[in-house]
Design a protein around this motif. Structure first.
Motif, PDB file in Angstrom:
ATOM      1  N   THR A 184       0.833  -1.191   0.000  1.00 11.24           N
ATOM      2  CA  THR A 184       0.000   0.000   0.000  1.00 11.24           C
ATOM      3  C   THR A 184       0.871   1.245   0.000  1.00 11.24           C
ATOM      4  O   THR A 184       2.064   1.195   0.303  1.00 11.24           O
ATOM      5  CB  THR A 184      -0.931   0.014   1.227  1.00 11.24           C
ATOM      6  N   LEU A 190       0.698   5.842   0.499  1.00 12.09           N
ATOM      7  CA  LEU A 190      -0.003   7.067   0.870  1.00 12.09           C
ATOM      8  C   LEU A 190       0.649   8.246   0.169  1.00 12.09           C
ATOM      9  O   LEU A 190       1.851   8.237  -0.099  1.00 12.09           O
ATOM     10  CB  LEU A 190       0.054   7.284   2.383  1.00 12.09           C
ATOM     11  N   LYS A 233      -4.969   7.458  -0.649  1.00 11.37           N
ATOM     12  CA  LYS A 233      -4.612   6.053  -0.412  1.00 11.37           C
ATOM     13  C   LYS A 233      -4.594   5.329  -1.759  1.00 11.37           C
ATOM     14  O   LYS A 233      -5.547   5.445  -2.543  1.00 11.37           O
ATOM     15  CB  LYS A 233      -5.622   5.389   0.504  1.00 11.37           C
ATOM     16  N   LYS A 253       5.591   4.380   0.357  1.00 12.58           N
ATOM     17  CA  LYS A 253       5.029   3.043   0.499  1.00 12.58           C
ATOM     18  C   LYS A 253       4.962   2.700   1.982  1.00 12.58           C
ATOM     19  O   LYS A 253       5.859   3.038   2.746  1.00 12.58           O
ATOM     20  CB  LYS A 253       5.855   2.031  -0.277  1.00 12.58           C
ATOM     21  N   CYS A 254       3.885   2.049   2.361  1.00 14.43           N
ATOM     22  CA  CYS A 254       3.638   1.736   3.768  1.00 14.43           C
ATOM     23  C   CYS A 254       4.291   0.415   4.154  1.00 14.43           C
ATOM     24  O   CYS A 254       4.246  -0.550   3.391  1.00 14.43           O
ATOM     25  CB  CYS A 254       2.142   1.654   4.028  1.00 14.43           C
ATOM     26  N   ASP A 255       4.856   0.370   5.325  1.00 20.09           N
ATOM     27  CA  ASP A 255       5.481  -0.849   5.842  1.00 20.09           C
ATOM     28  C   ASP A 255       4.447  -1.874   6.290  1.00 20.09           C
ATOM     29  O   ASP A 255       4.722  -3.070   6.297  1.00 20.09           O
ATOM     30  CB  ASP A 255       6.403  -0.523   7.017  1.00 20.09           C
ATOM     31  N   ALA A 281      -0.076  -2.674   6.663  1.00 24.71           N
ATOM     32  CA  ALA A 281      -1.472  -2.286   6.455  1.00 24.71           C
ATOM     33  C   ALA A 281      -2.345  -3.450   6.896  1.00 24.71           C
ATOM     34  O   ALA A 281      -1.927  -4.615   6.825  1.00 24.71           O
ATOM     35  CB  ALA A 281      -1.727  -1.961   4.986  1.00 24.71           C
TER      36      ALA A 281
END
Length: 105
Positions: free
Chosen positions: A2, A4, A58, A86-88, A90
């Motif tokens: 994912t 943000l 998102k 990039k998200c670590d 989710a």
């Protein structure tokens, strides 16, 4: 994975318009208009301040670069601050929801 994207806008109308376009382009699954933020900044060697609308977009990580470029192109500022990462981690359902974006391209 994912991702943000954060960007401040001069007003709610322009933030909604850009978010709507990115939703239509299927580059994001959601945009949270966070409300008014107070901005203190330095620009071209001068300090300033203002009120803006913060937006958190998102998306799926595979669409991050395209979404950032599209926000920059649509943004009303000449030089907008658009930051994506990039998200670590989710939630499983959130990751599946955002991952589905790349399959609708």
């Amino acid at each position: 994975m994912t991702a943000l994207i954060y960007a401040p806008f001069p007003d709610r109308e322009s933030a909604r318009a850009v978010a709507g376009t990115l939703l239509g382009d299927r580059l994001i699954a959601c945009a949270n208009l966070l409300g008014e933020v107070e901005s203190l900044y330095e620009w071209n060697g001068e300090q300033g301040e203002g009120r803006e609308i913060g937006v958190l977009f998102k998306t799926d990580g595979s669409l991050l670069e395209r979404a950032v470029a599209r926000i920059e192109a649509l943004h009303p500022y000449d030089t907008p601050a658009v930051l994506g990462w990039k998200c670590d981690a989710a939630g499983a359902e959130t990751a599946a929801w955002l991952r589905a974006l790349k399959h609708r391209q």
